[in-house]
Design a protein around this motif. Structure first.
Motif, PDB file in Angstrom:
ATOM      1  N   ALA A  42       0.803  -1.048   0.124  1.00 32.14           N
ATOM      2  CA  ALA A  42       0.147  -0.023  -0.135  1.00 32.14           C
ATOM      3  C   ALA A  42       0.737   1.045   0.148  1.00 32.14           C
ATOM      4  O   ALA A  42       0.651   2.216  -0.780  1.00 32.14           O
ATOM      5  CB  ALA A  42      -0.844   0.163   1.272  1.00 32.14           C
ATOM      6  N   GLU A  43       1.884   1.292   0.735  1.00 35.25           N
ATOM      7  CA  GLU A  43       2.810   2.329   1.040  1.00 35.25           C
ATOM      8  C   GLU A  43       3.355   2.609  -0.526  1.00 35.25           C
ATOM      9  O   GLU A  43       3.483   3.981  -0.739  1.00 35.25           O
ATOM     10  CB  GLU A  43       3.892   2.024   2.018  1.00 35.25           C
ATOM     11  N   ASN A  44       4.054   1.462  -1.166  1.00 33.46           N
ATOM     12  CA  ASN A  44       4.556   1.981  -2.444  1.00 33.46           C
ATOM     13  C   ASN A  44       3.585   2.485  -3.410  1.00 33.46           C
ATOM     14  O   ASN A  44       3.940   3.071  -4.504  1.00 33.46           O
ATOM     15  CB  ASN A  44       5.232   0.640  -2.769  1.00 33.46           C
ATOM     16  N   LEU A  71      -0.252  13.952   7.983  1.00 30.79           N
ATOM     17  CA  LEU A  71       0.472  12.460   7.955  1.00 30.79           C
ATOM     18  C   LEU A  71      -0.600  11.606   8.360  1.00 30.79           C
ATOM     19  O   LEU A  71      -0.453  10.321   8.097  1.00 30.79           O
ATOM     20  CB  LEU A  71       1.450  12.722   9.306  1.00 30.79           C
ATOM     21  N   LEU A  72      -1.582  11.878   9.419  1.00 27.16           N
ATOM     22  CA  LEU A  72      -2.742  10.988   9.826  1.00 27.16           C
ATOM     23  C   LEU A  72      -3.440  10.791   8.349  1.00 27.16           C
ATOM     24  O   LEU A  72      -4.111   9.480   8.328  1.00 27.16           O
ATOM     25  CB  LEU A  72      -3.514  11.662  10.729  1.00 27.16           C
ATOM     26  N   LEU A  73      -3.700  11.654   7.492  1.00 27.85           N
ATOM     27  CA  LEU A  73      -4.524  11.329   6.527  1.00 27.85           C
ATOM     28  C   LEU A  73      -3.866  10.169   5.582  1.00 27.85           C
ATOM     29  O   LEU A  73      -4.302   9.163   5.188  1.00 27.85           O
ATOM     30  CB  LEU A  73      -4.829  12.422   5.618  1.00 27.85           C
ATOM     31  N   VAL A  74      -2.746  10.261   5.432  1.00 28.27           N
ATOM     32  CA  VAL A  74      -1.767   9.198   4.802  1.00 28.27           C
ATOM     33  C   VAL A  74      -1.966   8.025   5.248  1.00 28.27           C
ATOM     34  O   VAL A  74      -2.029   6.894   4.656  1.00 28.27           O
ATOM     35  CB  VAL A  74      -0.226   9.565   4.699  1.00 28.27           C
ATOM     36  N   GLU A  75      -1.584   7.787   6.578  1.00 35.57           N
ATOM     37  CA  GLU A  75      -1.849   6.441   7.385  1.00 35.57           C
ATOM     38  C   GLU A  75      -3.441   5.921   7.320  1.00 35.57           C
ATOM     39  O   GLU A  75      -3.316   4.727   7.103  1.00 35.57           O
ATOM     40  CB  GLU A  75      -1.314   6.697   8.726  1.00 35.57           C
ATOM     41  N   ASP A  76      -4.179   6.645   7.455  1.00 34.32           N
ATOM     42  CA  ASP A  76      -5.850   6.236   7.380  1.00 34.32           C
ATOM     43  C   ASP A  76      -5.823   5.671   5.813  1.00 34.32           C
ATOM     44  O   ASP A  76      -6.466   4.488   5.887  1.00 34.32           O
ATOM     45  CB  ASP A  76      -6.699   7.679   7.504  1.00 34.32           C
ATOM     46  N   ILE A  77      -5.479   6.343   4.522  1.00 36.44           N
ATOM     47  CA  ILE A  77      -5.643   5.746   3.497  1.00 36.44           C
ATOM     48  C   ILE A  77      -4.842   4.413   3.201  1.00 36.44           C
ATOM     49  O   ILE A  77      -5.426   3.540   2.740  1.00 36.44           O
ATOM     50  CB  ILE A  77      -5.112   6.705   2.197  1.00 36.44           C
ATOM     51  N   ILE A  78      -3.545   4.516   3.660  1.00 37.10           N
ATOM     52  CA  ILE A  78      -2.962   3.158   3.807  1.00 37.10           C
ATOM     53  C   ILE A  78      -3.706   2.231   4.684  1.00 37.10           C
ATOM     54  O   ILE A  78      -3.669   0.921   4.030  1.00 37.10           O
ATOM     55  CB  ILE A  78      -1.417   3.331   4.354  1.00 37.10           C
ATOM     56  N   SER A  79      -4.202   2.351   6.083  1.00 39.76           N
ATOM     57  CA  SER A  79      -4.839   1.319   6.539  1.00 39.76           C
ATOM     58  C   SER A  79      -6.046   0.587   5.859  1.00 39.76           C
ATOM     59  O   SER A  79      -6.338  -0.366   5.979  1.00 39.76           O
ATOM     60  CB  SER A  79      -5.324   2.110   7.966  1.00 39.76           C
ATOM     61  N   HIS A  80      -6.724   1.756   5.175  1.00 41.14           N
ATOM     62  CA  HIS A  80      -7.899   1.041   4.464  1.00 41.14           C
ATOM     63  C   HIS A  80      -7.548   0.352   3.313  1.00 41.14           C
ATOM     64  O   HIS A  80      -8.479  -0.863   3.391  1.00 41.14           O
ATOM     65  CB  HIS A  80      -8.511   2.352   3.923  1.00 41.14           C
ATOM     66  N   ILE A  81      -6.531   0.637   2.756  1.00 39.84           N
ATOM     67  CA  ILE A  81      -6.031  -0.187   1.600  1.00 39.84           C
ATOM     68  C   ILE A  81      -5.604  -1.558   2.315  1.00 39.84           C
ATOM     69  O   ILE A  81      -5.687  -2.726   1.725  1.00 39.84           O
ATOM     70  CB  ILE A  81      -4.672   0.424   0.719  1.00 39.84           C
ATOM     71  N   VAL A  82      -4.823  -1.608   3.368  1.00 34.42           N
ATOM     72  CA  VAL A  82      -4.298  -2.735   3.862  1.00 34.42           C
ATOM     73  C   VAL A  82      -5.231  -3.638   4.558  1.00 34.42           C
ATOM     74  O   VAL A  82      -5.382  -5.083   4.172  1.00 34.42           O
ATOM     75  CB  VAL A  82      -3.332  -2.418   5.207  1.00 34.42           C
ATOM     76  N   LEU A  83      -6.344  -3.291   5.201  1.00 38.81           N
ATOM     77  CA  LEU A  83      -7.498  -3.676   5.672  1.00 38.81           C
ATOM     78  C   LEU A  83      -8.322  -4.472   4.510  1.00 38.81           C
ATOM     79  O   LEU A  83      -8.539  -5.831   4.641  1.00 38.81           O
ATOM     80  CB  LEU A  83      -8.304  -2.968   6.558  1.00 38.81           C
ATOM     81  N   TRP A  84      -8.356  -3.822   3.735  1.00 43.91           N
ATOM     82  CA  TRP A  84      -9.079  -4.546   2.103  1.00 43.91           C
ATOM     83  C   TRP A  84      -8.397  -5.638   1.641  1.00 43.91           C
ATOM     84  O   TRP A  84      -9.106  -6.888   1.294  1.00 43.91           O
ATOM     85  CB  TRP A  84      -9.352  -3.177   1.001  1.00 43.91           C
ATOM     86  N   MET A  85      -7.047  -5.509   1.692  1.00 43.07           N
ATOM     87  CA  MET A  85      -6.178  -6.504   1.006  1.00 43.07           C
ATOM     88  C   MET A  85      -6.256  -7.880   1.980  1.00 43.07           C
ATOM     89  O   MET A  85      -6.388  -9.101   1.669  1.00 43.07           O
ATOM     90  CB  MET A  85      -4.711  -6.279   0.741  1.00 43.07           C
ATOM     91  N   LEU A  86      -6.160  -7.638   3.175  1.00 39.33           N
ATOM     92  CA  LEU A  86      -6.302  -8.694   4.436  1.00 39.33           C
ATOM     93  C   LEU A  86      -7.556  -9.238   4.481  1.00 39.33           C
ATOM     94  O   LEU A  86      -7.625 -10.558   4.578  1.00 39.33           O
ATOM     95  CB  LEU A  86      -5.667  -8.166   5.691  1.00 39.33           C
ATOM     96  N   ILE A  87      -8.689  -8.805   4.164  1.00 42.73           N
ATOM     97  CA  ILE A  87      -9.764  -9.148   4.253  1.00 42.73           C
ATOM     98  C   ILE A  87     -10.287 -10.144   3.039  1.00 42.73           C
ATOM     99  O   ILE A  87     -10.980 -11.128   2.972  1.00 42.73           O
ATOM    100  CB  ILE A  87     -11.073  -8.099   4.435  1.00 42.73           C
ATOM    101  N   HIS A  88      -9.927  -9.390   1.894  1.00 45.48           N
ATOM    102  CA  HIS A  88     -10.362  -9.885   0.451  1.00 45.48           C
ATOM    103  C   HIS A  88      -9.597 -10.738  -0.284  1.00 45.48           C
ATOM    104  O   HIS A  88     -10.064 -11.439  -1.138  1.00 45.48           O
ATOM    105  CB  HIS A  88     -10.883  -8.842  -0.404  1.00 45.48           C
ATOM    106  N   MET A  89      -8.093 -10.487   0.037  1.00 42.61           N
ATOM    107  CA  MET A  89      -7.097 -11.228  -1.031  1.00 42.61           C
ATOM    108  C   MET A  89      -6.546 -12.541  -0.324  1.00 42.61           C
ATOM    109  O   MET A  89      -6.202 -12.651   1.062  1.00 42.61           O
ATOM    110  CB  MET A  89      -6.071 -10.311  -1.549  1.00 42.61           C
ATOM    111  N   PRO A  90      -6.285 -13.668  -1.023  1.00 44.77           N
ATOM    112  CA  PRO A  90      -5.671 -14.620  -0.528  1.00 44.77           C
ATOM    113  C   PRO A  90      -4.112 -14.398  -0.254  1.00 44.77           C
ATOM    114  O   PRO A  90      -3.580 -13.308  -0.824  1.00 44.77           O
ATOM    115  CB  PRO A  90      -5.773 -15.682  -1.406  1.00 44.77           C
TER     116      PRO A  90
END
Length: 283
Positions: A42-44, A71-90
């Motif tokens: 997500a970060e990259n 800075l918090l906005l950047v981390e919020d967006i990264i967290s959203h992307i990370v959570l989606w990957m962990l929930i939906h991707m094998p």
């Protein structure tokens, strides 16, 4: 390898907080290394290191609260992307290959969004430029200001990638359609209402989680349906217009219900649940 892993973990802790990895593990039942890998991807994809560098360079140049907010906005967006990957991707799909496949595409999407977002969202002409100028007056450079205006629209890049791959569609056109559907159906408002709902019981918290998941699933299905609705060689924008014309009566009923809820301020879980389930008719 252990030294590198420790450095990466420390970096994530410094940026996302000491409990980030553990919270993601608990929320998704995924392994710690999967959380770390998803974060790096997500970060990259967002080129977050470059973003943070520009924000840190504003030390003592802008209000500290604004700087921390960026800075918090950047981390919020990264967290959203990370959570989606962990929930939906094998496991095998959470791969660093995604960076090479999509980093440049996401960057082009960001650049085109700057040009198109006003028309996509039916905003007043010059609205984005006005936001950038306002930030510049507070000491933020133009490049960073443009990034901060656009980055909220990048939080859903993973479902856009998933739909793009499923339908063999163009990423940028799929991304535009995703945003158009989000705002045409008021999904941004429903999402905000659910996120800000003062859940006091375990049942309410679980209900909000279920409604958010159902809403996101319906949105993805609507986007996929419109892409499937498209005739050969037809532009995505034209396919959306044709789909909306066909669903005109249903859209009127849907927006009437949403307007009533907004007007009566009756955005309790039952009312929000009714709206969320009405989306099923479009999916």
């Amino acid at each position: 390898k252990e030294i590198i892993a420790t450095e990466i973990s420390n970096k994530i802790v410094n940026q996302a907080g000491v409990s980030f990895i553990l919270n993601m593990e608990r929320a998704t039942s995924r392994k710690p290394w999967e959380v770390v890998q998803a974060y790096i991807i997500a970060e990259n994809l967002l080129q977050a290191d470059e973003l943070r560098k520009m924000i840190y360079e504003l030390d003592n140049k802008i209000d500290a609260a604004d700087q921390n907010g960026y800075l918090l906005l950047v981390e919020d967006i990264i967290s959203h992307i990370v959570l989606w990957m962990l929930i939906h991707m094998p496991e095998e799909r959470i791969s660093f290959d995604l960076i090479g496949q999509y980093q440049e595409t996401v960057n082009r999407f960001k650049e085109e969004l700057l040009e198109q977002i006003e028309s996509i969202r039916s905003m007043k002409k010059g609205a984005i430029g006005g936001m950038v100028k306002d930030m510049a007056k507070r000491g933020v450079g133009e490049k960073l200001a443009k990034w901060m205006v656009i980055i909220p629209y990048l939080k859903d890049i993973m479902p856009i990638i998933a739909i793009k791959e499923e339908r063999h569609a163009d990423f940028i056109q799929t991304g535009f359609l995703f945003i158009v559907v989000t705002y045409s159906f008021g999904i941004d408002w429903i999402s905000s209402a659910l996120e800000n709902y003062p859940a006091g019981t375990t049942w309410e918290k679980k209900s909000i989680e279920n409604l958010m998941a159902e809403m996101e699933k319906n949105r993805n299905r609507i986007v996929t349906k419109i892409l499937g609705f498209r005739r050969k060689e037809e532009e995505v924008e034209a396919a959306f217009r044709n789909y909306m014309a066909e669903k005109n009566a249903d859209m009127k009923n849907y927006h009437d219900a949403m307007d009533t809820i907004k007007h009566e301020r009756s955005n309790d879980l039952l009312a929000l649940g009714v709206l969320t389930r009405m989306l099923t008719d479009f999916a």
